[in-house]
Design an enzyme around this catalytic site. Structure first.
Site, PDB file in Angstrom:
ATOM      1  N   GLY B 129       0.829  -1.204   0.000  1.00 49.74           N
ATOM      2  CA  GLY B 129       0.000   0.000   0.000  1.00 49.74           C
ATOM      3  C   GLY B 129       0.860   1.250   0.000  1.00 49.74           C
ATOM      4  O   GLY B 129       1.008   1.925   1.020  1.00 49.74           O
ATOM      5  N   SER B 131       1.127   3.487  -3.314  1.00 42.29           N
ATOM      6  CA  SER B 131       0.547   4.502  -4.210  1.00 42.29           C
ATOM      7  C   SER B 131      -0.815   4.982  -3.728  1.00 42.29           C
ATOM      8  O   SER B 131      -1.591   4.225  -3.140  1.00 42.29           O
ATOM      9  CB  SER B 131       0.384   3.920  -5.616  1.00 42.29           C
ATOM     10  OG  SER B 131       1.600   3.422  -6.083  1.00 42.29           O
ATOM     11  N   SER B 163      -1.992  -4.135  -5.726  1.00 45.42           N
ATOM     12  CA  SER B 163      -2.173  -5.458  -6.308  1.00 45.42           C
ATOM     13  C   SER B 163      -2.490  -6.469  -5.206  1.00 45.42           C
ATOM     14  O   SER B 163      -1.849  -6.460  -4.158  1.00 45.42           O
ATOM     15  CB  SER B 163      -0.899  -5.916  -7.025  1.00 45.42           C
ATOM     16  OG  SER B 163      -0.495  -4.955  -7.968  1.00 45.42           O
ATOM     17  N   GLU B 246      13.898  -4.120  -5.154  1.00 46.20           N
ATOM     18  CA  GLU B 246      13.391  -4.110  -6.530  1.00 46.20           C
ATOM     19  C   GLU B 246      14.522  -3.906  -7.516  1.00 46.20           C
ATOM     20  O   GLU B 246      14.526  -4.452  -8.595  1.00 46.20           O
ATOM     21  CB  GLU B 246      12.385  -2.969  -6.711  1.00 46.20           C
ATOM     22  CG  GLU B 246      11.052  -3.296  -6.116  1.00 46.20           C
ATOM     23  CD  GLU B 246       9.965  -2.410  -6.697  1.00 46.20           C
ATOM     24  OE1 GLU B 246       8.827  -2.678  -6.364  1.00 46.20           O
ATOM     25  OE2 GLU B 246      10.245  -1.475  -7.466  1.00 46.20           O
TER      26      GLU B 246
HETATM   27  C1  FAD Z   1       0.764  -3.664 -12.704  1.00 43.32           C
HETATM   28  C2  FAD Z   1       0.939  -2.619 -11.644  1.00 43.32           C
HETATM   29  C3  FAD Z   1       0.974  -3.026 -10.328  1.00 43.32           C
HETATM   30  C4  FAD Z   1       1.095  -2.081  -9.335  1.00 43.32           C
HETATM   31  N1  FAD Z   1       1.065  -2.521  -8.036  1.00 43.32           N
HETATM   32  C5  FAD Z   1       1.165  -1.636  -7.042  1.00 43.32           C
HETATM   33  C6  FAD Z   1       1.067  -2.077  -5.699  1.00 43.32           C
HETATM   34  O1  FAD Z   1       0.894  -3.267  -5.427  1.00 43.32           O
HETATM   35  N2  FAD Z   1       1.172  -1.167  -4.717  1.00 43.32           N
HETATM   36  C7  FAD Z   1       1.373   0.146  -4.982  1.00 43.32           C
HETATM   37  O2  FAD Z   1       1.491   0.903  -4.037  1.00 43.32           O
HETATM   38  N3  FAD Z   1       1.431   0.626  -6.253  1.00 43.32           N
HETATM   39  C8  FAD Z   1       1.325  -0.249  -7.289  1.00 43.32           C
HETATM   40  N4  FAD Z   1       1.366   0.211  -8.586  1.00 43.32           N
HETATM   41  C9  FAD Z   1       1.403   1.627  -8.821  1.00 43.32           C
HETATM   42  C10 FAD Z   1       2.665   2.161  -9.461  1.00 43.32           C
HETATM   43  O3  FAD Z   1       3.721   2.177  -8.536  1.00 43.32           O
HETATM   44  C11 FAD Z   1       2.333   3.557  -9.999  1.00 43.32           C
HETATM   45  O4  FAD Z   1       1.374   3.394 -11.016  1.00 43.32           O
HETATM   46  C12 FAD Z   1       3.525   4.251 -10.570  1.00 43.32           C
HETATM   47  O5  FAD Z   1       4.476   4.555  -9.573  1.00 43.32           O
HETATM   48  C13 FAD Z   1       3.140   5.513 -11.338  1.00 43.32           C
HETATM   49  O6  FAD Z   1       2.333   6.350 -10.599  1.00 43.32           O
HETATM   50  P1  FAD Z   1       0.960   6.931 -11.218  1.00 43.32           P
HETATM   51  O7  FAD Z   1       0.187   5.755 -11.681  1.00 43.32           O
HETATM   52  O8  FAD Z   1       0.349   7.812 -10.235  1.00 43.32           O
HETATM   53  O9  FAD Z   1       1.391   7.752 -12.479  1.00 43.32           O
HETATM   54  P2  FAD Z   1       1.864   9.283 -12.475  1.00 43.32           P
HETATM   55  O10 FAD Z   1       2.944   9.457 -11.489  1.00 43.32           O
HETATM   56  O11 FAD Z   1       0.699  10.169 -12.388  1.00 43.32           O
HETATM   57  O12 FAD Z   1       2.489   9.377 -13.910  1.00 43.32           O
HETATM   58  C14 FAD Z   1       1.771   9.808 -15.096  1.00 43.32           C
HETATM   59  C15 FAD Z   1       2.798  10.049 -16.182  1.00 43.32           C
HETATM   60  O13 FAD Z   1       3.642  11.138 -15.808  1.00 43.32           O
HETATM   61  C16 FAD Z   1       4.994  10.755 -15.845  1.00 43.32           C
HETATM   62  N5  FAD Z   1       5.738  11.428 -14.777  1.00 43.32           N
HETATM   63  C17 FAD Z   1       5.387  11.571 -13.484  1.00 43.32           C
HETATM   64  N6  FAD Z   1       6.336  12.203 -12.793  1.00 43.32           N
HETATM   65  C18 FAD Z   1       7.321  12.458 -13.658  1.00 43.32           C
HETATM   66  C19 FAD Z   1       8.600  13.066 -13.549  1.00 43.32           C
HETATM   67  N7  FAD Z   1       9.067  13.555 -12.395  1.00 43.32           N
HETATM   68  N8  FAD Z   1       9.339  13.147 -14.662  1.00 43.32           N
HETATM   69  C20 FAD Z   1       8.887  12.661 -15.851  1.00 43.32           C
HETATM   70  N9  FAD Z   1       7.715  12.073 -16.007  1.00 43.32           N
HETATM   71  C21 FAD Z   1       6.935  11.973 -14.925  1.00 43.32           C
HETATM   72  C22 FAD Z   1       4.964   9.252 -15.638  1.00 43.32           C
HETATM   73  O14 FAD Z   1       6.137   8.623 -16.148  1.00 43.32           O
HETATM   74  C23 FAD Z   1       3.713   8.860 -16.403  1.00 43.32           C
HETATM   75  O15 FAD Z   1       4.016   8.724 -17.756  1.00 43.32           O
HETATM   76  C24 FAD Z   1       1.218  -0.708  -9.633  1.00 43.32           C
HETATM   77  C25 FAD Z   1       1.189  -0.311 -10.953  1.00 43.32           C
HETATM   78  C26 FAD Z   1       1.041  -1.240 -11.960  1.00 43.32           C
HETATM   79  C27 FAD Z   1       0.976  -0.790 -13.371  1.00 43.32           C
END
Ligand code: FAD
Lengths: 323, 394
Positions: B129, B131, B163, B246
């Site tokens: 937990g 994100s 997840s 990781e």
């Molecule tokens: C299959 C899967 C499993 C997951 N499982 C877990 C889980 O079990 N627990 C958990 O806590 N999280 C989990 N996640 C979440 C994952 O860690 C986040 O989706 C990820 O860190 C991106 O955050 P966001 O989705 O908020 O995207 P955002 O951060 O909003 O990103 C949106 C876009 O902006 C870009 N961006 C953002 N900041 C920057 C920057 N500083 N410079 C350049 N580009 C930037 C990103 O690259 C992306 O293209 C999972 C994600 C996936 C896909």
């Protein structure tokens, strides 16, 4: 299993780099001083067994040497001369081997240009040529051969054309042409991996030094991400070149595959990185004075000797599967 | 510099191969819910009983205390055994690769002795937990709040993309315990029992047709203070150790499996009809070239993985260079499955499970490889700033 240089190998790299730095400036022609220092250090027989007159290291150390040569963009007939000394040794020509290891002769690299002609790289000042014709590799005397020089794409790598070169009497013929060519392909991959690394370093340094909009340009994500991709490509190339060197050195069944794979990833890394490096430097990168263009042309030269990315790619698929 | 395995490592490989031949499940992994949980836990239990759980965990915590090379050998043998599922696509992933290793480094004796055996034996599922809707790439800005009340933390807020939360027993939960401190200084890493009252879980369906993504809501959820790992407000440091796993070995299984996927794709290209409708796909120049490049690149990925292990063996901790491997692997994984779709022709119209040997399900899943665990943009930032030393700019 360990893929990083040992402390002894790291010392070898440091000493190679300091010999190069003391005798060569990137962007300048090869100096006699560097050639002589190279001979004194045994570079032309670095990977040759001591019994054959060499230093007694292996392909792994040769790969480290060629990575450094690529990194500093050292021009000159190192590749063909090192391959020639091995060819002579394997052909049982002890005197010729000694002669080549001593650095008294420079060896041009000859490959097919078209049906009648061979191109010879670094023929200026060379007394011999290593001729690659299919899988047959021979060493010939260049004395009396008519060479027609053409304007060269990389001004520090002279190119000449010669007719009927293969009719010159052979000084020696490689008993195992394909093995020598694999070695050559891998050493060219090491040169390319060195270029991929050097261009990354240039871009990173400039990204830190050069300021615009009140900040170093390397802080801008567009530049930073290009640098991160360059570093990744350089790392991919370096790791695969080392892996292939060990696989080939140890005679592993998948060595051939790994050599082709190394040459493919290294050529792509060097060509892409050297191109992007110009972009990262802006106007100064486009000047003759800056060395960025040296890597652009040098990477194309190395990527076109002893096979092309196209032929190595094809061979990657045809080879025995990686273990 | 050498490619040799020690006699011990070779014996380990033999042992793994023999054991896998006898114990690898042959049935497909159920795609969802309790059947999936039971499948994953049963496999973990089988691993534990066979002595294959926690291969690189220290012996004192029930692991085998073996090195990363042996860990890699295990993954290689697993891939070679042609399993009907992938190792990392499991609800035991977080326990084995995140939660467990974090407790080993930062947990109290009580936390370790209670949780570690359960993780290894396949008794429990852990989820992550971290994100939140407002904190993804910028994890440090998380706002799920916890206030201290006596010897408990009271948690209110929300997590997302968790997840396997819907089948989990425990969660590694990041909460903000000091809203007035600078953003990285007010976070705590706590173990949350998922059966605690006040937790509501909603499943989210992914583009690959799986429901293992979840939203988790916390309404006055009371967690004993003794569940804090490390100190209160020191959670960011604890998190950095979690994430360093990781960078180290957590994704090695995927990297090793990808080599087998490419070999399978080459075989596929020999039997599928190619784009001209006549010759096999592999006779097509463009397909042959892309396959060759994929084969060369997965070999280089392996070399990179080994170099990473060699580096960690010298320095003791996985360094930021691991981000280059992550970046290269994530994009390469996607290219391989994109190529898969181009090779299988009309079969690309048929949906296959995310696990297993089909191509369309794994293709849809491949989009996750450049998002989860830090997007490729974030990996590039890490390479630029921490490997290359380029300036960080706000
Ligand atoms: C299959 C899967 C499993 C997951 N499982 C877990 C889980 O079990 N627990 C958990 O806590 N999280 C989990 N996640 C979440 C994952 O860690 C986040 O989706 C990820 O860190 C991106 O955050 P966001 O989705 O908020 O995207 P955002 O951060 O909003 O990103 C949106 C876009 O902006 C870009 N961006 C953002 N900041 C920057 C920057 N500083 N410079 C350049 N580009 C930037 C990103 O690259 C992306 O293209 C999972 C994600 C996936 C896909």
């Amino acid at each position: 299993m360990d893929l990083l240089p040992t402390p002894e190998q790291e010392e070898i790299v440091t000493s190679i780099a300091s010999v190069i730095a003391g005798n060569h400036t990137t962007g300048e022609p090869l100096t006699d001083a560097l050639w002589e220092a190279a001979a004194a250090q045994g570079w032309f027989g670095l990977g040759l067994e001591e019994a054959l007159g060499g230093v007694g290291y292996s392909l792994a150390e040769e790969v480290l040497l060629f990575t450094e040569l690529g990194r500093a963009a050292v021009p000159g007939p190192f590749l063909a001369t090192v391959l020639a000394s091995r060819l002579a040794a394997e052909a049982g020509e002890a005197d010729l081997t000694q002669q080549l290891i001593s650095g008294s002769d420079r060896v041009g690299l000859a490959e097919r240009w078209d049906d009648d002609r061979f191109s010879v790289l670094d023929a200026d000042g060379a007394t011999m040529a290593l001729i690659v014709d299919g899988e047959r590799v021979t060493l010939v005397d260049l004395g009396g051969v008519a060479l027609d020089s053409i304007p060269s794409f990389d001004t520090l790598v002279p190119v000449s054309l010669a007719i009927d070169l293969h009719e010159s009497p052979a000084l020696a013929t490689a008993p195992d042409g394909p093995a020598l060519l694999r070695r050559g392909a891998l050493l060219s991959a090491a040169l390319l991996a060195g270029i991929a690394k050097a261009t990354t370093d240039q871009s990173v340094c400039y990204g830190i030094d050069r300021e615009q909009f009140g900040q170093p340009v390397g802080g801008f994500q567009a530049v930073k991400h290009r640098c991160a991709d360059m570093a990744t490509r350089a790392e991919v190339a370096a790791c695969q070149v080392l892996y292939a060197a060990l696989a080939e050195r140890d005679g592993r069944p998948d060595a051939e595959f790994h050599v082709h794979a190394a040459r493919v990833v290294a050529a792509r890394a060097a060509v892409e990185n050297s191109q992007i490096n110009v972009q990262n430097h802006g106007g100064i990168g486009f000047t003759w004075e800056h060395t960025a263009h040296r890597y652009v042309t040098r990477s194309r030269v190395y990527a076109s000797v002893l096979g092309t990315t196209h032929t190595h790619l094809g061979a990657t698929l045809a080879a025995t599967a990686p273990q | 510099m050498n490619l040799d395995f020690t006699p011990e490592e070779q014996a380990f490989r033999e042992e793994a191969r023999t054991w896998l031949a006898e114990h690898l499940p042959t049935e497909e992994r159920p795609p969802d819910g309790q059947p999936m949980r039971e499948f994953d836990l049963a496999w973990q239990k089988t691993l534990f009983e066979g002595g294959w759980a926690g291969i690189n965990w220290p012996k004192e915590y029930g692991g085998r205390g073996l090195n990363d090379i042996q860990q890699m050998i295990w993954y290689e043998e697993f891939a070679r055994a042609d399993p009907p599922f992938t190792l990392n696509n499991s609800c035991t992933f977080v326990g084995n690769n995140h939660g467990g290793p974090t407790l080993i480094v930062s947990g109290t004796d009580e936390q370790k002795s209670f949780h570690l055996p359960k993780i290894l034996q396949g008794d429990v599922v852990w989820c992550q937990g971290f994100s939140e809707p407002g904190a993804g790439s910028d994890l440090g800005s998380l706002s799920c709040k916890a206030v201290i009340d006596g010897d408990e933390l009271v948690v209110n807020g929300q997590k997302i993309w968790t997840s396997y939360a819907h089948v989990a027993d425990f969660q590694e939960l990041l909460v903000r315990t000091d809203p007035s401190a600078p953003k990285h200084k007010g976070i705590s890493w706590v173990i949350c029992d998922m059966t605690t009252p006040g937790i509501e879980i909603r499943e989210i369906t992914t583009m690959s047709h799986v429901n293992d993504f979840c939203e988790v809501f916390y309404d006055d959820v009371r967690i004993p203070l003794s569940n804090v790992v490390g100190q209160v407000n020191d959670g960011w440091r604890v998190t950095m150790t979690t994430l360093s796993f990781e960078r180290g070995t957590a994704f090695m299984a995927d990297q090793v499996e990808l080599a087998a996927v490419v070999e399978r794709l080459i075989e596929e290209a020999k039997v599928r009809t190619g784009p001209d409708g006549k010759r096999p796909a592999i006779a097509d120049d463009e397909i042959a070239r892309r396959l060759s490049l994929a084969r060369a690149e997965v070999a280089a990925l392996k070399a990179m993985t080994i170099a990473g292990i060699s580096r960690t063996q010298r320095t003791g901790v996985p360094g930021p260079e691991g981000s280059m491997t992550r970046l290269f692997h994530g994009e390469l994984h996607q290219r391989v499955y994109q190529l898969g779709l181009d090779i299988i022709g009309p079969e690309a119209l048929r949906l296959t499970p995310v696990d297993g040997n089909g191509w369309t399900g794994p293709y849809l899943q491949s989009f996750a490889y450049t998002i989860g665990g830090g997007t490729t943009d974030i990996q590039r930032n890490i390479v630029g700033e921490r490997v290359l030393g380029l300036p960080r700019v706000k």
